[in-house]
Design an enzyme around this catalytic site. Structure first.
Site, PDB file in Angstrom:
ATOM      1  N   LEU A  69       0.821  -1.204   0.000  1.00  0.00           N
ATOM      2  CA  LEU A  69       0.000   0.000   0.000  1.00  0.00           C
ATOM      3  C   LEU A  69       0.860   1.261   0.000  1.00  0.00           C
ATOM      4  O   LEU A  69       0.329   2.368  -0.023  1.00  0.00           O
ATOM      5  CB  LEU A  69      -0.944  -0.010   1.220  1.00  0.00           C
ATOM      6  CG  LEU A  69      -1.768  -1.287   1.395  1.00  0.00           C
ATOM      7  CD1 LEU A  69      -2.739  -1.141   2.558  1.00  0.00           C
ATOM      8  CD2 LEU A  69      -2.534  -1.642   0.130  1.00  0.00           C
ATOM      9  N   ARG A  70       2.160   1.073   0.056  1.00  0.00           N
ATOM     10  CA  ARG A  70       3.166   2.141  -0.099  1.00  0.00           C
ATOM     11  C   ARG A  70       3.233   3.117   1.062  1.00  0.00           C
ATOM     12  O   ARG A  70       4.005   4.073   1.004  1.00  0.00           O
ATOM     13  CB  ARG A  70       2.952   2.919  -1.401  1.00  0.00           C
ATOM     14  CG  ARG A  70       2.930   2.072  -2.649  1.00  0.00           C
ATOM     15  CD  ARG A  70       4.192   1.273  -2.818  1.00  0.00           C
ATOM     16  NE  ARG A  70       4.248   0.625  -4.123  1.00  0.00           N
ATOM     17  CZ  ARG A  70       5.115  -0.311  -4.451  1.00  0.00           C
ATOM     18  NH1 ARG A  70       6.002  -0.735  -3.565  1.00  0.00           N
ATOM     19  NH2 ARG A  70       5.117  -0.829  -5.659  1.00  0.00           N
ATOM     20  N   ASP A 103      -0.954  -9.554  -5.479  1.00  0.00           N
ATOM     21  CA  ASP A 103       0.413  -9.035  -5.576  1.00  0.00           C
ATOM     22  C   ASP A 103       0.387  -7.570  -5.990  1.00  0.00           C
ATOM     23  O   ASP A 103       1.173  -7.105  -6.808  1.00  0.00           O
ATOM     24  CB  ASP A 103       1.240  -9.859  -6.570  1.00  0.00           C
ATOM     25  CG  ASP A 103       2.740  -9.626  -6.403  1.00  0.00           C
ATOM     26  OD1 ASP A 103       3.493  -9.913  -7.339  1.00  0.00           O
ATOM     27  OD2 ASP A 103       3.136  -9.114  -5.331  1.00  0.00           O
ATOM     28  N   HIS A 108       2.388   1.953  -8.506  1.00  0.00           N
ATOM     29  CA  HIS A 108       3.574   2.766  -8.776  1.00  0.00           C
ATOM     30  C   HIS A 108       3.172   4.136  -9.274  1.00  0.00           C
ATOM     31  O   HIS A 108       2.144   4.310  -9.904  1.00  0.00           O
ATOM     32  CB  HIS A 108       4.445   2.108  -9.839  1.00  0.00           C
ATOM     33  CG  HIS A 108       5.347   1.051  -9.307  1.00  0.00           C
ATOM     34  ND1 HIS A 108       6.351   1.314  -8.404  1.00  0.00           N
ATOM     35  CD2 HIS A 108       5.388  -0.282  -9.556  1.00  0.00           C
ATOM     36  CE1 HIS A 108       6.977   0.192  -8.119  1.00  0.00           C
ATOM     37  NE2 HIS A 108       6.417  -0.791  -8.787  1.00  0.00           N
TER      38      HIS A 108
END
Lengths: 321, 424, 172
Positions: free
Chosen positions: B65-66, B307, B311
């Protein structure tokens, strides 16, 4: 897909990124045009005004004096304005992204990029990103392709052998890391030679290399039998340190081209090398300088081919008269 | 807590062997009944599920989820919105955040952010080693107590097998599951594509399947040695499936998942140098893809994950080898599942199981089923609805998917998490 | 005169006579004959014989000097021009088959001047037709004709030489 990117809807060359996707007639057109330009070299006036007013930028992310200067000369002989930019990879990693570099240059009204980059696919990426009127010529991207080198080698072969059909061609050396080899193989097969062979130790051959349309040999003596054209590849020193080969001398013993080994090929076989040569590693000096070597011819043909490719890619797009 | 009634949908609940038309009754955030109407049940909300499927909310075994640290790419808020719209009600978060999930404070921060985003069911996977550097053990017990559901190593190598052994022994002593993507760092050799015909043609630095199978074999041996429970994630080739099957036959307590895109895409689907197809592990051959599908159908591969790796634009803009790998995959999870069913690779109940009951079993969660008494995590979807993958429909902050611009079939209409409607 | 009844050998004789006069009038010394590919070369070969010039005929290919490159692009099969290395100070007789818009001659002059600065250039053509677009003109022509819109005149050869009038494709 590469054809879709490289060609205009009318099938004319727009970018020159890879030999893949280009058919025999287009490749032959390039060779024919190069022949016209080759005739100019021994004349007093070597310039033609075809690309006058156009700006060509040589964008070299990888060092190369030889390729860069031939592209410069080719552009100048077409009367284009040329700018050569050498971007060492360390500068790029500190500063601009690849895309930013392109955008900044585009803003200066550039018509064509000639790009050499250390990563495969760089030329494709740039071609997809540039403004629609700009053409991209691939001067070598990573391990993928070096299409102008392949074309100048085809030109050299045609000059001497005339007809591609009956030829058996052997490519010897580090195929795994070679963009030259990949482009040569595609070009030779597209032009319809009888057989393309690769001769190398297993460590220097890519996986499933036969799928490229080649016959594989691990033994030089076997592979050279009856061959019409011998293409040597340069062996880079790094291969020893990455455990791909034990030593230069062992390599030379197995795969180095000596006068004796050359005798296994046809008596009128020609020896080629894209340069720069590693004397005593992949090729013996006697062969490199010998009567069957056409290495210097390759160099002088480089300008004519690059002129042809630049002239064709700079052609008008859209409907013609 | 609202009382919710979901009417006349096709209920698919593999955990309980249910596949029939019926109603679902929810109250106090829990499933009340999927059979008959409970006495005196008076619904506050009625949801019409006619012509739709009603199943447990999906449990995703591997996502990113960054947040914290890479909010340029995505945030917990944006990605949980995407997850909710995709019918996903439970997420496992890989430890390669910034900072890495190697301290309880990071796990707590994540749980906090999850609560604030209104999506509490995020389960952080703790880093097996500190900073994911592969040298020192992380405080696994403290991390477990802070809410981490398992330990893992994201995409980072544990280069030293002795350290891996010890880490696995330590994890086993705290009954922690190891979730590992097997990859040998040296054989992988910084490649970006599968070592095969395509990488040879394109001159792309390549990764042999042996990089995965060798690492897998090593870890299987260590699992036997240490008694650590291992779940192998994002397997990509036929020979890995065979090894997992062998290990299970030998009685080893291992499980495995595969990323949804590996069940659909191969190296031949890549448009030349298109970074949308740059993933790790790389897309392999048709043979591998078919065998992975068989593996899911046979139960050798226990679950399917998204997965999910969103980005920013820049990450994918460059020459192929220098772009960052990963696909933004939550929202295509359902349509791709339905495609597997349409291709005859799985039945719909088998597919739903791979996203619900099986992951729940792997993680030891009391979820993934519509059992009365369990929290009401429900996904209602229209299997026929078509929608286009574009800016109008996409919720993830990452637009990096090879399916961009394509039309998908299968759309989630409602998602409930613990009885709360989080998407409609 | 009907273009289809042009007597080429007679025109070439007339051109040769006319050129002899010009050579004397303008005091051309040791003139270099240059024919423009392809039709101009055929005419130039015959004039070269009739004028009994010793020095080999120069051959000029203007493909690379055309001004319409940006519209129509490249013709791949181009033979290089064959000219003596130095044109500095030379007297040149430039020969073409048809003078039409003037662009071919402009290209030819550009190419010639890239080789050096000639003393003078005399232009002789077999046929001069209407439709000039550039302010250039032949010094002598075998015949002058006007054509109808959409018509084009072509010389075919090398043996026999003959002239055809045809309709341009796609003309209104």
């Amino acid at each position: 897909m590469s054809a879709i990117l490289q060609l205009t809807p009318e099938g004319k060359l727009k970018h020159f990124l890879t030999i893949e996707g280009l058919d025999k007639s287009l490749l032959t057109e390039i060779l024919d045009l190069a022949e016209s330009f080759a005739g100019m070299s021994d004349q007093q006036v070597k310039k033609v005004p075809i690309l006058r007013g156009k700006t060509i930028v040589n964008l070299f992310f990888e060092n190369s004096t030889r390729t860069r200067t031939t592209f410069e000369l080719a552009a100048k002989r077409l009367s284009a304005d040329v700018l050569s930019i050498n971007i060492a990879t360390s500068a790029t990693s500190k500063g601009e992204s690849l895309l930013d570099t392109i955008r900044n240059l585009e803003a200066m009204f550039v018509d064509m990029f000639v790009v050499r980059h250390a990563l495969s696919g760089a030329a494709h990426f740039i071609a997809q990103q540039v403004a629609p009127h700009i053409s991209v010529i691939n001067a070598g991207d990573g391990q993928h392709a070096h299409p102008t080198q392949a074309m100048l080698d085809m030109f050299t072969i045609r000059q001497i052998k005339k007809d591609f059909a009956p030829l058996k061609v052997a490519i010897i050396g580090d195929i795994l890391h070679s963009r030259v080899a990949r482009s040569e193989i595609v070009a030779l097969n597209a032009l319809g030679v009888t057989e393309v062979r690769v001769i190398a130790p297993k460590t220097l051959l890519p996986a499933h290399v036969e799928t490229l349309g080649v016959k594989v040999f691990y033994n030089l003596n076997e592979g050279l039998k009856d061959v019409d054209v011998v293409m040597m590849l340069r062996l880079q020193k790094e291969r020893m340190s990455s455990a791909l080969l034990p030593s230069e001398s062992e390599y030379f013993k197995c795969f180095g081209l000596t006068e004796d080994k050359l005798k296994l090929a046809k008596p009128d076989a020609i020896v080629m090398h894209p340069g720069p040569i590693n004397r005593g590693v992949e090729i013996d000096s006697k062969v490199a300088d010998g009567p069957q070597s056409v290495i210097l011819k390759q160099v002088s043909n480089g300008i004519a081919i690059r002129m042809a490719v630049m002239a064709m890619a700079m052609q008008p797009q859209g409907t013609s008269a | 807590m609202k009382r919710i009634q979901i009417n006349h949908g096709r209920i698919i609940d593999p955990a309980n062997g249910i596949d029939r038309i019926g109603n679902v009754y929810i109250a106090d955030g829990k499933i009340l009944s999927v059979a008959s109407r409970p006495d005196g049940f008076d619904a506050d909300i009625q949801i019409d599920a006619n012509e739709q499927i009603v199943c447990p909310g999906f449990i995703d075994l591997s996502t990113r989820l960054r947040e914290p640290g890479q909010s340029r790419k995505a945030t917990i808020k944006s990605e949980t919105l995407a997850a909710a719209s995709a019918g996903v009600t439970t997420l496992c978060l890989q430890p390669d955040t910034m900072p890495v999930i190697d301290a309880p404070a990071v796990a707590e921060l994540i749980k906090d952010l999850a609560e604030k985003a209104g999506y509490p069911q995020i389960h952080p996977i703790a880093a097996l080693t500190q900073k994911l550097e592969g040298t020192e053990l992380s405080a696994m017990l403290s991390l477990k107590q802070a809410g981490c559901i398992a330990v893992g190593h994201a995409n980072e190598p544990v280069k030293n097998l002795l350290i891996l052994r010890r880490a696995m022994e330590y994890a086993a002593s705290h009954d922690l599951l190891l979730m590992l993507r097997p990859n040998d760092y040296w054989l992988g050799n910084n490649g970006c594509a599968h070592e095969g015909a395509l990488a040879t043609r394109y001159g792309l630095p390549s990764i042999p399947e042996a990089a995965e199978t060798i690492a897998l074999s090593q870890c299987l041996e260590l699992a036997e040695l240490t008694g650590c429970r291992v779940h192998f994630g994002q397997l990509s080739c036929k020979r890995s499936v065979i090894k997992i099957q062998q290990a299970k036959n030998d009685g080893l307590r291992v499980t495995a998942n595969v990323a949804m895109h590996q069940l659909h895409l191969t190296e031949n689907d890549m448009t030349p140098f298109d970074s949308a197809y740059h993933v790790l592990p790389p897309l392999r051959t048709e043979d591998d893809k078919q065998y992975l599908r068989l593996g899911v159908a046979a139960g050798t591969l226990d679950g399917i994950c998204s997965d999910h790796q969103p980005h920013d634009l820049d990450a994918k803009l460059g020459a192929f080898p220098e772009t960052e790998p990963g696909i933004s995959a939550l929202e295509t999870l359902l349509p791709l599942l339905l495609k597997l069913v349409a291709d005859g690779a799985l039945t719909l109940p088998e597919g739903v199981a791979a996203l619900t009951s099986k992951p729940a079993e792997i993680l030891g969660l009391q979820r993934g089923a519509l059992t009365p008494g369990l929290p009401a995590d429900v996904c209602i979807f229209d299997p026929k609805a078509q929608w286009r993958v574009d800016a109008d429909h996409w919720r993830s902050q990452g637009a990096n998917t090879p399916y961009w611009g394509q039309t998908m079939q299968g759309l989630v209409t409602h998602t409930l998490q613990a009885g709360r409607v989080i998407h409609s | 005169m009907n273009p289809n009844h042009i007597d080429i050998p007679e025109l070439i004789d007339q051109l040769a006579d006319r050129l002899k006069t010009i050579i004397a009038e303008r005091k051309l010394t040791n003139p270099l004959l240059i024919g423009i590919r392809t039709g101009g070369v055929w005419i130039a070969e015959r004039l070269h014989q009739k004028l009994q010039i010793q020095e080999p005929l120069g051959l000029l290919d203007i493909s690379f000097y055309r001004d319409d490159f940006s519209q129509i692009g490249m013709n791949p099969k181009v033979k290089p021009s064959q000219l003596p290395p130095q044109l500095e100070g030379r007297d040149i007789i430039l020969i073409d088959d048809v003078f039409y818009t003037g662009r071919t001659i402009r290209a030819a002059l550009n190419e010639i001047f890239d080789y050096g600065r000639p003393n003078q250039v005399v232009l002789a053509v077999l046929i001069e037709r209407d439709g000039r677009q550039i302010p250039l003109a032949p010094d002598c022509a075998g015949i002058r004709i006007a054509l109808n819109p959409g018509q084009r005149i072509k010389l075919t050869g090398p043996e026999p030489l003959s002239v055809h009038v045809e309709l341009v494709k796609g003309a209104a």
